[in-house]
Design a protein around this motif. Structure first.
Motif, mmCIF file in Angstrom:
data_model
loop_
_atom_site.group_PDB
_atom_site.id
_atom_site.type_symbol
_atom_site.label_atom_id
_atom_site.label_comp_id
_atom_site.label_asym_id
_atom_site.label_seq_id
_atom_site.Cartn_x
_atom_site.Cartn_y
_atom_site.Cartn_z
ATOM 1 N N ARG A 20 32.875 38.616 10.403
ATOM 2 C CA ARG A 20 34.101 38.642 11.208
ATOM 3 C C ARG A 20 35.121 37.642 10.691
ATOM 4 N NH1 ARG A 20 36.149 42.682 14.301
ATOM 5 N NH2 ARG A 20 37.115 41.912 16.238
ATOM 6 N N LEU A 21 34.653 36.458 10.263
ATOM 7 C CA LEU A 21 35.588 35.495 9.678
ATOM 8 C C LEU A 21 36.281 36.091 8.463
ATOM 9 C CD1 LEU A 21 33.531 32.162 9.867
ATOM 10 C CD2 LEU A 21 35.606 32.711 11.169
ATOM 11 N N ALA A 22 35.484 36.737 7.603
ATOM 12 C CA ALA A 22 36.078 37.369 6.413
ATOM 13 C C ALA A 22 37.075 38.440 6.814
ATOM 14 C CB ALA A 22 34.969 37.955 5.539
ATOM 15 N N GLY A 23 36.780 39.178 7.881
ATOM 16 C CA GLY A 23 37.703 40.195 8.354
ATOM 17 C C GLY A 23 39.007 39.618 8.852
ATOM 18 N N HIS A 24 38.965 38.380 9.331
ATOM 19 C CA HIS A 24 40.181 37.684 9.764
ATOM 20 C C HIS A 24 40.911 37.028 8.589
ATOM 21 C CE1 HIS A 24 39.994 38.079 14.112
ATOM 22 N NE2 HIS A 24 38.735 37.677 14.133
ATOM 23 N N GLY A 25 40.375 37.169 7.385
ATOM 24 C CA GLY A 25 40.975 36.510 6.230
ATOM 25 C C GLY A 25 40.582 35.059 6.101
ATOM 26 N N GLU A 26 39.599 34.627 6.882
ATOM 27 C CA GLU A 26 39.107 33.247 6.829
ATOM 28 C C GLU A 26 37.891 33.212 5.905
ATOM 29 O OE1 GLU A 26 40.311 30.561 8.071
ATOM 30 O OE2 GLU A 26 41.714 31.164 9.643
ATOM 31 N N ASN A 27 38.114 32.852 4.664
ATOM 32 C CA ASN A 27 37.040 32.888 3.676
ATOM 33 C C ASN A 27 36.477 31.515 3.328
ATOM 34 O OD1 ASN A 27 36.974 35.785 3.122
ATOM 35 N ND2 ASN A 27 39.062 35.460 2.351
ATOM 36 N N ASP A 28 36.976 30.478 4.004
ATOM 37 C CA ASP A 28 36.472 29.135 3.762
ATOM 38 C C ASP A 28 35.297 28.865 4.708
ATOM 39 O OD1 ASP A 28 36.096 26.530 2.969
ATOM 40 O OD2 ASP A 28 37.892 25.739 3.962
ATOM 41 N N PHE A 29 34.186 29.547 4.419
ATOM 42 C CA PHE A 29 32.984 29.365 5.233
ATOM 43 C C PHE A 29 31.760 29.324 4.332
ATOM 44 C CE2 PHE A 29 33.481 34.023 5.115
ATOM 45 C CZ PHE A 29 32.209 34.437 4.731
ATOM 46 N N LEU A 30 30.680 28.780 4.877
ATOM 47 C CA LEU A 30 29.412 28.705 4.168
ATOM 48 C C LEU A 30 28.296 28.970 5.165
ATOM 49 C CD1 LEU A 30 27.850 27.968 1.517
ATOM 50 C CD2 LEU A 30 27.765 25.613 2.397
ATOM 51 N N VAL A 31 27.311 29.764 4.739
ATOM 52 C CA VAL A 31 26.135 30.055 5.560
ATOM 53 C C VAL A 31 24.930 29.379 4.922
ATOM 54 C CG1 VAL A 31 24.667 31.846 6.555
ATOM 55 C CG2 VAL A 31 27.114 32.295 6.212
ATOM 56 N N LEU A 32 24.232 28.549 5.686
ATOM 57 C CA LEU A 32 23.018 27.879 5.232
ATOM 58 C C LEU A 32 21.809 28.576 5.843
ATOM 59 C CD1 LEU A 32 24.054 24.129 5.677
ATOM 60 C CD2 LEU A 32 24.218 25.534 3.606
ATOM 61 N N GLU A 33 20.861 28.995 5.011
ATOM 62 C CA GLU A 33 19.663 29.677 5.486
ATOM 63 C C GLU A 33 18.433 28.977 4.915
ATOM 64 O OE1 GLU A 33 16.711 31.405 6.879
ATOM 65 O OE2 GLU A 33 18.635 32.172 7.635
ATOM 66 N N ARG A 34 17.528 28.557 5.791
ATOM 67 C CA ARG A 34 16.372 27.792 5.323
ATOM 68 C C ARG A 34 15.357 28.644 4.582
ATOM 69 N NH1 ARG A 34 11.821 27.373 9.076
ATOM 70 N NH2 ARG A 34 12.101 28.775 10.852
ATOM 71 N N HIS A 35 15.302 29.937 4.864
ATOM 72 C CA HIS A 35 14.367 30.823 4.173
ATOM 73 C C HIS A 35 14.956 31.318 2.850
ATOM 74 C CE1 HIS A 35 11.489 30.878 7.423
ATOM 75 N NE2 HIS A 35 12.418 31.241 8.292
ATOM 76 N N ALA A 36 14.122 32.007 2.098
ATOM 77 C CA ALA A 36 14.566 32.567 0.822
ATOM 78 C C ALA A 36 15.120 33.977 0.983
ATOM 79 C CB ALA A 36 13.414 32.567 -0.176
#
Length: 459
Positions: A20-36
């Motif tokens: 949804r952020l990308a859909g708003h044109g907000e591309n300054d984000f990062l997703v951290l995932e502990r699994h592989a």
């Protein structure tokens, strides 16, 4: 490193927020995932024999048009549609789901026990015998269904699935999760010999053609894979400094933070300077765990059922899914050239109230399949694949203390600029389905960007 939006967890909620952020044109984000891998509890895995397994019995149905449209975009024609066929094993027979609508399938003496209890419950309700709200889930069961349905199904099944006594749970989560039926409808079904099976939002459901449920979230994550970091476990969150530290020693600063991991761990283990009152409240939240077993059999007979519930003590599991019926590609022989392959997926809960011995559970599971007639006595010799996963956080329990705890924790976190959403981030089972979870992430992103009001997750 600094990002405007930092998201912890690449499950449905975290990926929904990123999308949804990308859909708003907000591309300054990062997703951290502990699994592989991405997907969280909606991930899927392929075992060494080529069977695909989900982390439990997921089906795709939706309360939201936006979720439906996203699913269509992601899967296109690579999706299968199913009519639900689910059953409950009771008293040596199978009863269609929902149990309380279909007690005509029981032996006559048990059917009458259920009807008699429903009639008594109806008389009590009409006479105003219970003017106050039920004190807990068990009291609600007794008032609504009477002692027969409570004894045969509602009490034992709910203990097997939640691994917590009904007396320790609130009834306020019920909503569309439990079919409430009146005695007249039950009696009509008995007289006319009619099955009553259409209840519920998952009466029809979808499933990916290939890759299990996890395929949905692998495809979604691929749209912004450069902004997802796998194997990046978060060890601390400092709300004053607006920093997150990972297990690798990296420090990331952020503008807004969404956490989708377990809320109790966020407060007790990750939050720097967490007030004692918040830690105490987080300690009042309860959850269960589950052991998932995938069992591949060679040469099993056809079985059109989707999934089955098991309230009785002749098996350790509470649910079994005929996973081969969801997609032929869930087996290593989608074209059916070999003798029919059968993929049975079982779920067994555990908690302090209901401990399970993992060293013996597989053998007890195989024995339970035979005891409940899902497999023949000699089918154990046709077992060609076993897969298992232990899930520490399976269901957030709607315990009696939950709402008060959330009412303290969530506003305090938001005052720190931390938003906790998702199945365990929000800790509300009633909005913890796959579609609910993704939409929690979507609505958080809308709130951050446009100031919109959240409607899926509320206190």
């Amino acid at each position: 490193m600094h990002v405007k939006f930092l998201i912890i967890g690449a499950g449905p909620t975290g990926l929904g927020a990123a999308w949804r952020l990308a859909g708003h044109g907000e591309n300054d984000f990062l997703v951290l995932e502990r699994h592989a891998h991405v997907g969280g509890l909606a991930a899927s895995f392929t075992d060494r024999a080529g069977f695909t397994w989900d982390v439990g019995g997921h089906v795709v149905f939706s309360h939201y048009g936006l979720f439906d449209r996203l699913l269509d975009e992601l899967l296109g024609e690579a999706v299968l549609r199913h009519q639900r066929e689910s059953w409950i094993r009771v008293a040596g027979t199978f009863v269609p789901y929902p149990f309380q609508n279909n007690i005509r399938r029981l032996p006559p003496e048990l059917a009458w026990e259920c009807v008699e209890g429903l009639l008594a419950a109806g008389r009590d309700a009409a006479a105003g015998v219970h003017p106050d709200a039920p004190a807990h889930f068990r009291a609600w069961i007794d008032r609504v269904f009477g002692p027969g349905i409570a004894r045969l199904f509602m009490v034992p099944y709910n203990f097997k699935v939640w691994a917590h006594p009904a007396e320790a749970m609130s009834h306020r989560w019920i909503g569309e999760r439990v079919s409430v039926v009146d005695a007249g409808r039950v009696i009509k079904n008995i007289i006319f010999g009619a099955d009553d099976v259409a209840w519920g939002p998952n009466n029809t459901f979808s499933f990916p053609l290939r890759g299990g449920t996890g395929e949905i979230f692998r495809r979604l994550a691929a749209r912004f894979a450069d902004r997802i970091r796998l194997g990046a476990a978060v060890v601390s969150i400092d709300p004053a400094a607006k920093t997150v530290c990972t297990a690798s020693g990296e420090t990331i600063t952020y503008g807004r933070l969404l956490s989708t991991g377990p809320l109790d761990r966020l407060v007790a283990d990750q939050l720097v300077g967490a007030p004692p009152a918040l830690i105490e409240a987080a300690g009042r939240l309860k959850h269960n765990g589950a052991f998932i077993h995938g069992l591949g059999f060679d040469g099993a007979p056809p079985d059109s059922r989707c999934w089955m519930y098991f309230p009785e003590s002749d098996c350790p599991f509470y649910r079994v899914t005929n996973f081969h019926n969801y997609s032929p590609f869930n087996t290593p022989d989608p074209d059916g050239m070999r003798p029919r392959l059968r993929a049975l997926m079982t779920e067994t809960s555990f908690s302090g109230y209901k401990p399970e011995d993992p060293a013996t559970l597989l053998d007890r599971t195989v024995a339970g399949l035979a005891a409940t007639t899902l497999t023949a006595p000699d089918d154990a010799g046709r077992l060609v694949s076993t897969w298992e996963m232990a899930v520490d956080y399976a269901y957030p329990i709607p315990c009696l203390e939950r709402d008060a705890a959330l009412g303290l924790i969530q506003p305090a976190l938001e005052a720190m600029g931390i938003f906790s959403r998702g199945r365990f981030g929000g800790w509300k089972y009633e909005v913890g389905n796959m579609d609910h979870s993704l939409m929690q992430g979507v609505e958080w992103a809308d709130r951050m960007v446009a100031g919109s009001r959240e409607t899926v997750y509320t206190l």
